[in-house]
Each structure stands twice: as structure tokens, then as C-alpha cells.
Design a protein around this motif. Structure first.
Motif, PDB file in Angstrom:
ATOM      1  N   MET A  50       0.843  -1.190   0.000  1.00 16.91           N
ATOM      2  CA  MET A  50       0.000   0.000   0.000  1.00 16.91           C
ATOM      3  C   MET A  50       0.882   1.245   0.000  1.00 16.91           C
ATOM      4  O   MET A  50       1.753   1.410   0.855  1.00 16.91           O
ATOM      5  CB  MET A  50      -0.914   0.004   1.225  1.00 16.91           C
ATOM      6  N   GLU A  51       0.664   2.111  -0.972  1.00 12.70           N
ATOM      7  CA  GLU A  51       1.370   3.389  -1.019  1.00 12.70           C
ATOM      8  C   GLU A  51       1.036   4.194   0.241  1.00 12.70           C
ATOM      9  O   GLU A  51      -0.068   4.117   0.766  1.00 12.70           O
ATOM     10  CB  GLU A  51       0.936   4.166  -2.266  1.00 12.70           C
ATOM     11  N   LYS A  52       1.993   4.962   0.710  1.00  9.84           N
ATOM     12  CA  LYS A  52       1.786   5.825   1.870  1.00  9.84           C
ATOM     13  C   LYS A  52       1.823   7.296   1.452  1.00  9.84           C
ATOM     14  O   LYS A  52       2.503   7.666   0.485  1.00  9.84           O
ATOM     15  CB  LYS A  52       2.855   5.576   2.937  1.00  9.84           C
ATOM     16  N   ARG A  53       1.085   8.107   2.178  1.00 10.21           N
ATOM     17  CA  ARG A  53       1.109   9.554   1.970  1.00 10.21           C
ATOM     18  C   ARG A  53       1.220  10.212   3.342  1.00 10.21           C
ATOM     19  O   ARG A  53       0.556   9.803   4.284  1.00 10.21           O
ATOM     20  CB  ARG A  53      -0.145  10.032   1.234  1.00 10.21           C
ATOM     21  N   LYS A  54       2.044  11.239   3.434  1.00 13.54           N
ATOM     22  CA  LYS A  54       2.278  11.901   4.709  1.00 13.54           C
ATOM     23  C   LYS A  54       1.235  12.989   4.934  1.00 13.54           C
ATOM     24  O   LYS A  54       0.927  13.765   4.018  1.00 13.54           O
ATOM     25  CB  LYS A  54       3.685  12.502   4.737  1.00 13.54           C
ATOM     26  N   LEU A  55       0.704  13.029   6.133  1.00 15.62           N
ATOM     27  CA  LEU A  55      -0.255  14.073   6.487  1.00 15.62           C
ATOM     28  C   LEU A  55       0.493  15.296   6.996  1.00 15.62           C
ATOM     29  O   LEU A  55       1.061  15.292   8.095  1.00 15.62           O
ATOM     30  CB  LEU A  55      -1.236  13.577   7.558  1.00 15.62           C
ATOM     31  N   GLY A  56       0.518  16.324   6.177  1.00 16.25           N
ATOM     32  CA  GLY A  56       1.174  17.559   6.565  1.00 16.25           C
ATOM     33  C   GLY A  56       2.663  17.402   6.738  1.00 16.25           C
ATOM     34  O   GLY A  56       3.243  16.349   6.479  1.00 16.25           O
ATOM     35  N   THR A  57       3.295  18.476   7.193  1.00 21.13           N
ATOM     36  CA  THR A  57       4.744  18.431   7.375  1.00 21.13           C
ATOM     37  C   THR A  57       5.132  17.795   8.698  1.00 21.13           C
ATOM     38  O   THR A  57       6.275  17.367   8.871  1.00 21.13           O
ATOM     39  CB  THR A  57       5.333  19.856   7.312  1.00 21.13           C
ATOM     40  N   THR A  58       4.170  17.709   9.631  1.00 22.25           N
ATOM     41  CA  THR A  58       4.488  17.164  10.961  1.00 22.25           C
ATOM     42  C   THR A  58       3.682  15.933  11.322  1.00 22.25           C
ATOM     43  O   THR A  58       3.821  15.407  12.431  1.00 22.25           O
ATOM     44  CB  THR A  58       4.236  18.236  12.043  1.00 22.25           C
ATOM     45  N   GLY A  59       2.838  15.457  10.400  1.00 25.13           N
ATOM     46  CA  GLY A  59       1.950  14.350  10.713  1.00 25.13           C
ATOM     47  C   GLY A  59       2.496  12.993  10.329  1.00 25.13           C
ATOM     48  O   GLY A  59       3.617  12.861   9.835  1.00 25.13           O
ATOM     49  N   PRO A  60       1.701  11.959  10.552  1.00 26.03           N
ATOM     50  CA  PRO A  60       2.136  10.592  10.271  1.00 26.03           C
ATOM     51  C   PRO A  60       1.997  10.240   8.789  1.00 26.03           C
ATOM     52  O   PRO A  60       1.278  10.915   8.037  1.00 26.03           O
ATOM     53  CB  PRO A  60       1.159   9.760  11.103  1.00 26.03           C
ATOM     54  N   SER A  61       2.659   9.192   8.380  1.00 31.30           N
ATOM     55  CA  SER A  61       2.439   8.616   7.053  1.00 31.30           C
ATOM     56  C   SER A  61       1.277   7.634   7.163  1.00 31.30           C
ATOM     57  O   SER A  61       1.232   6.822   8.084  1.00 31.30           O
ATOM     58  CB  SER A  61       3.696   7.895   6.564  1.00 31.30           C
ATOM     59  N   VAL A  62       0.340   7.747   6.236  1.00 33.11           N
ATOM     60  CA  VAL A  62      -0.857   6.912   6.276  1.00 33.11           C
ATOM     61  C   VAL A  62      -1.042   6.234   4.930  1.00 33.11           C
ATOM     62  O   VAL A  62      -0.419   6.607   3.933  1.00 33.11           O
ATOM     63  CB  VAL A  62      -2.110   7.750   6.623  1.00 33.11           C
ATOM     64  N   SER A  63      -1.918   5.262   4.888  1.00 31.26           N
ATOM     65  CA  SER A  63      -2.217   4.585   3.627  1.00 31.26           C
ATOM     66  C   SER A  63      -2.804   5.569   2.628  1.00 31.26           C
ATOM     67  O   SER A  63      -3.449   6.553   2.992  1.00 31.26           O
ATOM     68  CB  SER A  63      -3.200   3.440   3.873  1.00 31.26           C
ATOM     69  N   ALA A  64      -2.575   5.308   1.344  1.00 33.63           N
ATOM     70  CA  ALA A  64      -3.017   6.221   0.287  1.00 33.63           C
ATOM     71  C   ALA A  64      -4.529   6.344   0.212  1.00 33.63           C
ATOM     72  O   ALA A  64      -5.055   7.286  -0.378  1.00 33.63           O
ATOM     73  CB  ALA A  64      -2.457   5.760  -1.059  1.00 33.63           C
ATOM     74  N   ILE A  65      -5.248   5.387   0.794  1.00 35.90           N
ATOM     75  CA  ILE A  65      -6.706   5.448   0.934  1.00 35.90           C
ATOM     76  C   ILE A  65      -7.034   5.171   2.392  1.00 35.90           C
ATOM     77  O   ILE A  65      -6.452   4.278   3.011  1.00 35.90           O
ATOM     78  CB  ILE A  65      -7.398   4.411   0.026  1.00 35.90           C
ATOM     79  N   GLY A  66      -7.937   5.963   2.950  1.00 35.49           N
ATOM     80  CA  GLY A  66      -8.392   5.730   4.310  1.00 35.49           C
ATOM     81  C   GLY A  66      -9.814   5.195   4.303  1.00 35.49           C
ATOM     82  O   GLY A  66     -10.526   5.296   3.298  1.00 35.49           O
ATOM     83  N   LEU A  67     -10.224   4.603   5.414  1.00 32.80           N
ATOM     84  CA  LEU A  67     -11.578   4.068   5.528  1.00 32.80           C
ATOM     85  C   LEU A  67     -12.406   4.962   6.440  1.00 32.80           C
ATOM     86  O   LEU A  67     -12.099   5.133   7.614  1.00 32.80           O
ATOM     87  CB  LEU A  67     -11.544   2.648   6.097  1.00 32.80           C
ATOM     88  N   GLY A  68     -13.471   5.545   5.883  1.00 32.77           N
ATOM     89  CA  GLY A  68     -14.435   6.307   6.659  1.00 32.77           C
ATOM     90  C   GLY A  68     -15.472   5.356   7.240  1.00 32.77           C
ATOM     91  O   GLY A  68     -16.133   4.625   6.500  1.00 32.77           O
ATOM     92  N   CYS A  69     -15.604   5.345   8.553  1.00 37.62           N
ATOM     93  CA  CYS A  69     -16.414   4.324   9.224  1.00 37.62           C
ATOM     94  C   CYS A  69     -17.828   4.781   9.585  1.00 37.62           C
ATOM     95  O   CYS A  69     -18.601   3.992  10.147  1.00 37.62           O
ATOM     96  CB  CYS A  69     -15.690   3.854  10.483  1.00 37.62           C
ATOM     97  N   MET A  70     -18.188   6.012   9.282  1.00 38.88           N
ATOM     98  CA  MET A  70     -19.461   6.567   9.711  1.00 38.88           C
ATOM     99  C   MET A  70     -20.659   5.706   9.350  1.00 38.88           C
ATOM    100  O   MET A  70     -21.538   5.453  10.172  1.00 38.88           O
ATOM    101  CB  MET A  70     -19.642   7.964   9.108  1.00 38.88           C
ATOM    102  N   GLY A  71     -20.721   5.251   8.102  1.00 38.88           N
ATOM    103  CA  GLY A  71     -21.883   4.511   7.626  1.00 38.88           C
ATOM    104  C   GLY A  71     -22.123   3.192   8.333  1.00 38.88           C
ATOM    105  O   GLY A  71     -23.212   2.617   8.214  1.00 38.88           O
ATOM    106  N   MET A  72     -21.141   2.724   9.074  1.00 37.04           N
ATOM    107  CA  MET A  72     -21.314   1.488   9.836  1.00 37.04           C
ATOM    108  C   MET A  72     -22.163   1.699  11.084  1.00 37.04           C
ATOM    109  O   MET A  72     -22.550   0.728  11.730  1.00 37.04           O
ATOM    110  CB  MET A  72     -19.949   0.923  10.236  1.00 37.04           C
ATOM    111  N   SER A  73     -22.431   2.963  11.418  1.00 36.19           N
ATOM    112  CA  SER A  73     -23.181   3.264  12.637  1.00 36.19           C
ATOM    113  C   SER A  73     -24.327   4.246  12.452  1.00 36.19           C
ATOM    114  O   SER A  73     -25.211   4.307  13.310  1.00 36.19           O
ATOM    115  CB  SER A  73     -22.229   3.845  13.701  1.00 36.19           C
ATOM    116  N   ASP A  74     -24.325   5.024  11.371  1.00 33.75           N
ATOM    117  CA  ASP A  74     -25.232   6.161  11.338  1.00 33.75           C
ATOM    118  C   ASP A  74     -25.446   6.678   9.916  1.00 33.75           C
ATOM    119  O   ASP A  74     -24.651   6.411   9.017  1.00 33.75           O
ATOM    120  CB  ASP A  74     -24.639   7.296  12.181  1.00 33.75           C
TER     121      ASP A  74
END
Length: 331
Positions: free
Chosen positions: A1-25
Motif C-alpha cells: 500500500m502506497e503511503k502519503r504523509k499528512l502535513g509536514t508534521t503528521g504521520p504517514s498513512v495509507s493512500a486510501i483511508g476508511l471512513g467508518c461513519m456509515g457502519m453506525s449512522d
């Protein structure tokens, strides 16, 4: 999985994130076991960024994530939490609260529900009009020092608020709607974020299913958030589904599904942009992950730009009553 850094001071995260809202509401009943299986599949596929809100199902979503993560390797996993939205027992919304004391209360409950010692990215869901953003971010900065949260993000705010917040403490990302049919950030907000070294986590990349290729007029009677959304109503829906027909044509040339092309388009707008996909079933997640393999050529991007110029969508992205409370919509 490709990584992308969040901002200049943030973590490296997966190139796609999972939004979990629909699992509850907001999108009708969800299957609990399928939701957990989808979360497991996302982790197995290399997704490291999970997005939630403490008001999604009034805590249900955070507890669901905790259950799904039990016994799993949580190294390099980032949980992003929105706070501040106030709700009543009927699931209605009462406003937003970003007072420092309220933030400390909200984070205490989220830490407990998630079963974690620290939250990776913490952000107000919307701007509280009664509390200066400097006070809210200052309180979160104190929480970073205390070890309760690691990074500070924002959600649906405009350039002036972004600048004021960033002056108090580094902001790693702005969560905001961005898609082929929601391109408002391109006029000013995206430029501000790039100037300050702030990434975009883009939600609504499929416009709540509207441009996924799976929506039709026959589904218009569905009883969920979309029934109130201007883009799913009357002649607006007709016009927007006509746009999807153009997307289908381009997707056929690309050799991918409309949803995959729509997600790939967002990802192609810059390495500082991370699309959040709201899949709550494994088949939809699998389709979304296929977007990582879609390579859009200059010709494809030009065709998409022609089919989806800024402002192409019919209807506002939220009902007027909600837009009135969105700092990102103020010009």
C-alpha cells in the motif's frame, strides 16, 4: 500500500483511508458482523487510516472500531476522531461545542470507547461559532503535551480559520468534502493548505454514492441522509445522474468502474490528498481498493475535467440549514 504523509508534521498513512461513519449512522441499518469483517479486510489490505466521530451513532462507531481491533496488530495504525457535534436521544443535532472544558470531556470518553491511550488525529467536526478557534486549538495543544492526542486536524473550515488555527499549533490535515462534483476547495482552501503544509483527507469522494455507478432513481425512496440531500432530489438527481453517464463512458475507456475512476481522480490531484472511502461492505471496499491500480492518463484527466467542470453538480452538497453552519462555505 502506497503511503502519503499528512502535513509536514503528521504521520504517514495509507493512500486510501476508511471512513467508518456509515457502519453506525446516517445511511440506514448496517450489518454489525459485515462491518467488522470490512474493517478487518481493510487492515489486511494495508489501510492504516480509520476515520470516525464520537457522535457517529452516539459512540457506537468508536466501540465498533474497538471491537474490530481487538487482537489485531495496531502498529502503524492511525485513528482519526471528530468531536463537538451535540445530539439528542432522537438522533437530532443540537449544535457544536468546542470549549476547552468540553474538549477535555469529549476526549476522555473517546479514549475509553476506543480502548486506546492516545488518539492519533483529533479534530473539531465543525467550527463552533461561539468559541475562537485559537481557544479550541490551544486546548488541543495542551492535550498533545499531555499525551492524550498525537496530532491536530480540522474539518470543513475556511482559509482564515485554517491560518488562525495553524498559528497556534501545527495542523496536519483538513478533512473536507472533495470529489468530481464537489470541487469548492480548489478556489482557495486547497491553496491555503498547500502554502501551510497541511494535507487534505477528502471525504465524500463518491458523493454519498451518487457518482459510484450504483445509484439510480429507483433508489430515491431510501430512508437515510440522502433523502434530505439536494443533489438526490427531483430534477437535481436527473441532472446528476446524467453526469454519471459521462463518468461511465470514461470509466469504460479506462477499464475500471465509475467508482474506481472517481476515487482515482481525487488521489491524482496531489500526493497531499488522501481519499476516504465510506465502504461498509467488503465488496464495496474491494472495489474502492481497485482504484489504487487505476492509472489516469492526461487524456483521461482532460476528459474528466470536461465532463465535470467546477459547479457541474445540480444542487448544494448539504441542505441550507447545514451549510449555514459550515465555515468552509463562507466566502
Amino acid at each position: 500500500m502506497e503511503k502519503r504523509k499528512l502535513g509536514t508534521t503528521g504521520p504517514s498513512v495509507s493512500a486510501i483511508g476508511l471512513g467508518c461513519m456509515g457502519m453506525s449512522d446516517f445511511y440506514g441499518p448496517a450489518d454489525r458482523s459485515e462491518s467488522i469483517a470490512t474493517l478487518h479486510a481493510a487492515l489486511d489490505a494495508g489501510i492504516t487510516l480509520l476515520d470516525t466521530g464520537d457522535f457517529y451513532g452516539m459512540g457506537h462507531n468508536e466501540m465498533l472500531i474497538r471491537e474490530a481491533l481487538a487482537g489485531r496488530n495496531r502498529d502503524n495504525l492511525q485513528i482519526s476522531v471528530k468531536f463537538g457535534a451535540l445530539r439528542d436521544p432522537n438522533k437530532g443535532f443540537l449544535g457544536y461545542d468546542s470549549r476547552p472544558a468540553a474538549i477535555r470531556n469529549f476526549v476522555a470518553y473517546s479514549l475509553q470507547r476506543l480502548g486506546v491511550d492516545t488518539i492519533d488525529i483529533y479534530r473539531p467536526a465543525r467550527l463552533d461559532p461561539d468559541v475562537p478557534i485559537e481557544e479550541s486549538v490551544g486546548a488541543m495543544a495542551d492535550m498533545v503535551k499531555a499525551g492524550w492526542i498525537k496530532h491536530i486536524g480540522l474539518s470543513e473550515v475556511g482559509s482564515d480559520t485554517i491560518r488562525r488555527a495553524h498559528a497556534v499549533h501545527p495542523i496536519v490535515d483538513l478533512q473536507i468534502e472533495y470529489s468530481l462534483v464537489a470541487r469548492g476547495i480548489e478556489s482557495d482552501i486547497l491553496k491555503t493548505c498547500r502554502e501551510l503544509g497541511i494535507s487534505i483527507t477528502a471525504y465524500g469522494v463518491l458523493a454519498r454514492g451518487l457518482i459510484s455507478g450504483h445509484w439510480s432513481k429507483e433508489r430515491s425512496a431510501v430512508q437515510d441522509f440522502r433523502q434530505m440531500s439536494p443533489r438526490f432530489q427531483g430534477s437535481n438527481l436527473d441532472a446528476n445522474l446524467a453526469l454519471v453517464d459521462s463518468l461511465r463512458s470514461i470509466a469504460a475507456e479506462v477499464g475500471a468502474s465509475p467508482a474506481q475512476v472517481a476515487i482515482a481522480w481525487v488521489a491524482a490531484q496531489g500526493n497531499d490528498i488522501v481519499p476516504l472511502v465510506g465502504a461498509r461492505r467488503r465488496d464495496r471496499l474491494s472495489e474502492a481498493l481497485g482504484a489504487l491500480d487505476v492509472k489516469l492518463t492526461d487524456a483521461h484527466l482532460a476528459a474528466l475535467a470536461k465532463a465535470f467542470p467546477p459547479g457541474a453538480a445540480a444542487g448544494a452538497r448539504y441542505p441550507e440549514a447545514q451549510l449555514a453552519h459550515m465555515d468552509s462555505e463562507k466566502r
